[in-house]
Design a protein around this motif. Structure first.
Motif, PDB file in Angstrom:
ATOM      1  N   GLY A  97     -13.793  -7.769  -3.019  1.00 56.40           N
ATOM      2  CA  GLY A  97     -12.786  -8.130  -3.375  1.00 56.40           C
ATOM      3  C   GLY A  97     -12.217  -8.727  -3.166  1.00 56.40           C
ATOM      4  O   GLY A  97     -12.520  -9.126  -2.711  1.00 56.40           O
ATOM      5  N   ALA A  98     -11.190  -9.206  -3.610  1.00 55.42           N
ATOM      6  CA  ALA A  98     -10.402 -10.874  -3.717  1.00 55.42           C
ATOM      7  C   ALA A  98      -9.306 -10.289  -4.012  1.00 55.42           C
ATOM      8  O   ALA A  98      -8.361  -9.600  -4.029  1.00 55.42           O
ATOM      9  N   THR A  99      -8.334 -11.053  -3.081  1.00 55.46           N
ATOM     10  CA  THR A  99      -7.031 -11.672  -2.412  1.00 55.46           C
ATOM     11  C   THR A  99      -6.618 -12.981  -2.409  1.00 55.46           C
ATOM     12  O   THR A  99      -7.594 -13.537  -1.232  1.00 55.46           O
ATOM     13  N   LEU A 100      -5.778 -13.312  -2.728  1.00 56.40           N
ATOM     14  CA  LEU A 100      -5.258 -14.506  -2.260  1.00 56.40           C
ATOM     15  C   LEU A 100      -4.383 -13.624  -0.844  1.00 56.40           C
ATOM     16  O   LEU A 100      -3.615 -15.631  -0.147  1.00 56.40           O
ATOM     17  N   LYS A 101      -4.517 -13.485   0.216  1.00 53.32           N
ATOM     18  CA  LYS A 101      -3.795 -13.282   1.374  1.00 53.32           C
ATOM     19  C   LYS A 101      -4.458 -13.739   1.945  1.00 53.32           C
ATOM     20  O   LYS A 101      -5.791 -14.024   1.499  1.00 53.32           O
ATOM     21  N   ARG A 102      -3.956 -14.134   3.011  1.00 54.61           N
ATOM     22  CA  ARG A 102      -5.120 -14.472   4.542  1.00 54.61           C
ATOM     23  C   ARG A 102      -5.092 -14.238   5.918  1.00 54.61           C
ATOM     24  O   ARG A 102      -5.718 -14.744   6.784  1.00 54.61           O
ATOM     25  N   SER A 103      -4.909 -13.135   5.471  1.00 55.03           N
ATOM     26  CA  SER A 103      -4.575 -12.043   6.952  1.00 55.03           C
ATOM     27  C   SER A 103      -4.537 -10.600   6.242  1.00 55.03           C
ATOM     28  O   SER A 103      -4.851 -10.228   4.667  1.00 55.03           O
ATOM     29  N   ARG A 104      -5.080  -9.828   7.521  1.00 55.37           N
ATOM     30  CA  ARG A 104      -5.089  -8.558   7.422  1.00 55.37           C
ATOM     31  C   ARG A 104      -6.885  -7.969   6.171  1.00 55.37           C
ATOM     32  O   ARG A 104      -6.941  -7.227   5.302  1.00 55.37           O
ATOM     33  N   LEU A 105      -7.918  -8.911   6.325  1.00 52.12           N
ATOM     34  CA  LEU A 105      -8.648  -9.223   5.654  1.00 52.12           C
ATOM     35  C   LEU A 105      -9.926  -8.238   5.388  1.00 52.12           C
ATOM     36  O   LEU A 105     -10.591  -7.861   5.133  1.00 52.12           O
ATOM     37  N   LEU A 106      -9.246  -7.605   6.789  1.00 49.77           N
ATOM     38  CA  LEU A 106     -10.500  -5.989   6.985  1.00 49.77           C
ATOM     39  C   LEU A 106      -9.762  -4.730   6.419  1.00 49.77           C
ATOM     40  O   LEU A 106     -10.359  -3.609   6.129  1.00 49.77           O
TER      41      LEU A 106
END
Length: 124
Positions: A97-106
């Motif tokens: 998966g890909a995300t622009l977020k920097r936290s809550r990556l779990l």
């Protein structure tokens, strides 16, 4: 828009190794944090590992620590999951998966894009 394509899954005996790859389209790959999740038959999707957009930070589930290594090559738009000492309980479909977020990556719901998955089968 980011398209992700996983590869590298297959059949391996317990104790063996596999390297999964996730190739991303687009020129903005280096902006995205990337994660690997897996879903075993009849179970919910679970977090395996994540890497920050630069590759400087990584996170692992307890089951993956010490056995799996996540890495990325931004020049190749690819993220990897090196898996060693595989166990039958590692058998699942693995998704990147890909995300622009920097936290809550779990957390899987924090991801914006997903690949189609690659099957990992571990025989005992």
């Amino acid at each position: 828009q980011v398209q992700l394509v996983e590869s590298g899954g297959g059949l391996v005996t317990a104790g063996g190794s596999l390297r999964l790859s996730c190739a991303a389209s687009g020129r903005t790959f280096s902006r995205y944090a990337m994660g690997w999740f897996r879903q075993a038959l009849g179970k919910e999707r679970e977090f395996v590992a994540a890497v920050s957009s630069t590759g400087a930070s990584t996170w692992y589930s307890d089951s993956a620590k010490g056995r799996f290594t996540i890495s990325r090559d931004n020049a190749k738009n690819t993220v990897y999951l090196q898996m060693s000492s595989l166990k039958p309980e590692d058998m699942a479909v693995y998704y990147c998966g890909a995300t622009l977020k920097r936290s809550r990556l779990l957390i899987g719901t924090e991801y914006d894009y997903w690949g189609q998955g690659t099957q990992v089968t571990v025989s005992s």
